[in-house]
Design a protein around this motif. Structure first.
Motif, PDB file in Angstrom:
ATOM      1  N   VAL A   1       0.803  -1.225   0.000  1.00 27.83           N
ATOM      2  CA  VAL A   1       0.000   0.000   0.000  1.00 27.83           C
ATOM      3  C   VAL A   1       0.832   1.269   0.000  1.00 27.83           C
ATOM      4  CG1 VAL A   1      -2.054  -1.076   0.992  1.00 27.83           C
ATOM      5  CG2 VAL A   1      -0.316  -0.128   2.512  1.00 27.83           C
ATOM      6  N   SER A   2       2.142   1.143   0.175  1.00 23.25           N
ATOM      7  CA  SER A   2       3.057   2.283   0.054  1.00 23.25           C
ATOM      8  C   SER A   2       4.448   1.705  -0.211  1.00 23.25           C
ATOM      9  CB  SER A   2       3.059   3.148   1.324  1.00 23.25           C
ATOM     10  OG  SER A   2       3.725   2.492   2.376  1.00 23.25           O
ATOM     11  N   ASP A   3       5.456   2.559  -0.238  1.00 23.74           N
ATOM     12  CA  ASP A   3       6.813   2.082  -0.517  1.00 23.74           C
ATOM     13  C   ASP A   3       7.276   1.016   0.470  1.00 23.74           C
ATOM     14  OD1 ASP A   3       6.985   3.734  -2.690  1.00 23.74           O
ATOM     15  OD2 ASP A   3       8.110   5.309  -1.646  1.00 23.74           O
ATOM     16  N   VAL A   4       6.883   1.156   1.736  1.00 22.58           N
ATOM     17  CA  VAL A   4       7.381   0.232   2.767  1.00 22.58           C
ATOM     18  C   VAL A   4       6.281  -0.454   3.563  1.00 22.58           C
ATOM     19  CG1 VAL A   4       9.581   1.457   3.042  1.00 22.58           C
ATOM     20  CG2 VAL A   4       7.603   2.119   4.418  1.00 22.58           C
ATOM     21  N   GLU A   5       5.030  -0.151   3.288  1.00 29.17           N
ATOM     22  CA  GLU A   5       3.939  -0.702   4.095  1.00 29.17           C
ATOM     23  C   GLU A   5       3.119  -1.722   3.311  1.00 29.17           C
ATOM     24  OE1 GLU A   5       0.323   0.826   6.996  1.00 29.17           O
ATOM     25  OE2 GLU A   5       1.321   2.247   5.693  1.00 29.17           O
ATOM     26  N   TYR A   6       2.799  -2.802   4.007  1.00 34.66           N
ATOM     27  CA  TYR A   6       2.012  -3.879   3.420  1.00 34.66           C
ATOM     28  C   TYR A   6       0.840  -4.197   4.345  1.00 34.66           C
ATOM     29  CZ  TYR A   6       5.944  -4.638   0.296  1.00 34.66           C
ATOM     30  OH  TYR A   6       6.931  -4.464  -0.647  1.00 34.66           O
ATOM     31  N   VAL A   7      -0.212  -4.738   3.776  1.00 33.60           N
ATOM     32  CA  VAL A   7      -1.346  -5.221   4.555  1.00 33.60           C
ATOM     33  C   VAL A   7      -1.690  -6.616   4.063  1.00 33.60           C
ATOM     34  CG1 VAL A   7      -2.292  -2.924   5.020  1.00 33.60           C
ATOM     35  CG2 VAL A   7      -3.078  -4.187   3.015  1.00 33.60           C
ATOM     36  N   HIS A   8      -2.328  -7.385   4.926  1.00 36.94           N
ATOM     37  CA  HIS A   8      -2.827  -8.698   4.549  1.00 36.94           C
ATOM     38  C   HIS A   8      -4.345  -8.606   4.530  1.00 36.94           C
ATOM     39  CE1 HIS A   8       1.015 -10.967   6.025  1.00 36.94           C
ATOM     40  NE2 HIS A   8       1.255 -10.071   5.083  1.00 36.94           N
ATOM     41  N   LEU A   9      -4.950  -9.023   3.435  1.00 34.90           N
ATOM     42  CA  LEU A   9      -6.395  -8.958   3.280  1.00 34.90           C
ATOM     43  C   LEU A   9      -6.994 -10.356   3.273  1.00 34.90           C
ATOM     44  CD1 LEU A   9      -6.718  -6.394   0.334  1.00 34.90           C
ATOM     45  CD2 LEU A   9      -6.571  -5.925   2.777  1.00 34.90           C
TER      46      LEU A   9
ATOM     47  N   THR B   1      -2.989  -4.819   9.345  1.00 36.96           N
ATOM     48  CA  THR B   1      -2.103  -3.736   8.907  1.00 36.96           C
ATOM     49  C   THR B   1      -0.747  -3.859   9.586  1.00 36.96           C
ATOM     50  OG1 THR B   1      -2.958  -2.276  10.629  1.00 36.96           O
ATOM     51  CG2 THR B   1      -4.032  -2.156   8.468  1.00 36.96           C
ATOM     52  N   GLY B   2       0.182  -2.983   9.197  1.00 42.89           N
ATOM     53  CA  GLY B   2       1.503  -2.952   9.829  1.00 42.89           C
ATOM     54  C   GLY B   2       2.392  -4.109   9.430  1.00 42.89           C
ATOM     55  N   LYS B   3       2.178  -4.663   8.262  1.00 45.21           N
ATOM     56  CA  LYS B   3       2.978  -5.792   7.797  1.00 45.21           C
ATOM     57  C   LYS B   3       4.159  -5.301   6.957  1.00 45.21           C
ATOM     58  CE  LYS B   3       0.324  -9.009   9.461  1.00 45.21           C
ATOM     59  NZ  LYS B   3       0.819  -9.973  10.447  1.00 45.21           N
ATOM     60  N   THR B   4       5.168  -6.164   6.808  1.00 45.22           N
ATOM     61  CA  THR B   4       6.315  -5.855   5.957  1.00 45.22           C
ATOM     62  C   THR B   4       6.313  -6.821   4.774  1.00 45.22           C
ATOM     63  OG1 THR B   4       7.870  -7.404   6.967  1.00 45.22           O
ATOM     64  CG2 THR B   4       7.662  -5.225   8.012  1.00 45.22           C
ATOM     65  N   ARG B   5       7.199  -6.579   3.833  1.00 46.59           N
ATOM     66  CA  ARG B   5       7.300  -7.428   2.641  1.00 46.59           C
ATOM     67  C   ARG B   5       7.628  -8.867   3.030  1.00 46.59           C
ATOM     68  NH1 ARG B   5       6.932 -10.464  -0.869  1.00 46.59           N
ATOM     69  NH2 ARG B   5       7.824 -10.469  -2.946  1.00 46.59           N
ATOM     70  N   TYR B   6       8.317  -9.058   4.153  1.00 40.28           N
ATOM     71  CA  TYR B   6       8.819 -10.373   4.522  1.00 40.28           C
ATOM     72  C   TYR B   6       7.951 -11.084   5.546  1.00 40.28           C
ATOM     73  CZ  TYR B   6      12.591  -8.344   1.947  1.00 40.28           C
ATOM     74  OH  TYR B   6      13.305  -7.719   0.951  1.00 40.28           O
ATOM     75  N   ASP B   7       6.887 -10.466   6.028  1.00 38.89           N
ATOM     76  CA  ASP B   7       5.979 -11.154   6.946  1.00 38.89           C
ATOM     77  C   ASP B   7       5.291 -12.285   6.199  1.00 38.89           C
ATOM     78  OD1 ASP B   7       6.485  -9.629   9.210  1.00 38.89           O
ATOM     79  OD2 ASP B   7       4.945  -8.158   8.714  1.00 38.89           O
ATOM     80  N   PRO B   8       5.243 -13.482   6.783  1.00 38.85           N
ATOM     81  CA  PRO B   8       4.587 -14.583   6.093  1.00 38.85           C
ATOM     82  C   PRO B   8       3.077 -14.364   5.990  1.00 38.85           C
ATOM     83  CG  PRO B   8       5.212 -15.232   8.310  1.00 38.85           C
ATOM     84  CD  PRO B   8       5.773 -13.868   8.083  1.00 38.85           C
TER      85      PRO B   8
END
Length: 77
Positions: free
Chosen positions: A38-46, A66-73
């Motif tokens: 959702v941004s350069d460094v922020e990821y979400v799991h839906l 929310t508050g996930k990273t690219r490497y969170d499983p």
């Protein structure tokens, strides 16, 4: 297809909304677990539910993390 639902429920506007990875679970339809950037460094799991085709309904956002990273499983939740 669920970007507007996510932005409304999470009360945020996304710079990007790109699916990176996904898993499926077959229920009375299909449950999708999707990692979205959702941004350069922020990821979400839906968690998105797609009903069976004969029901003629679009995908619906069931939950998110929310508050996930690219490497969170990506896990079922």
């Amino acid at each position: 297809q669920v970007k507007a639902q996510f932005e409304s429920q999470a009360n945020m506007n996304c710079i990007a909304f790109t699916a990176i990875e996904y898993k499926t679970q077959v229920v009375a339809g299909t449950m999708y677990f999707i990692k979205v950037q959702v941004s350069d460094v922020e990821y979400v799991h839906l968690k998105v539910f797609q009903s069976l085709p004969y029901e003629n309904q679009g995908p619906s956002l069931v939950g998110f993390q929310t508050g996930k990273t690219r490497y969170d499983p990506l896990t079922y939740f």
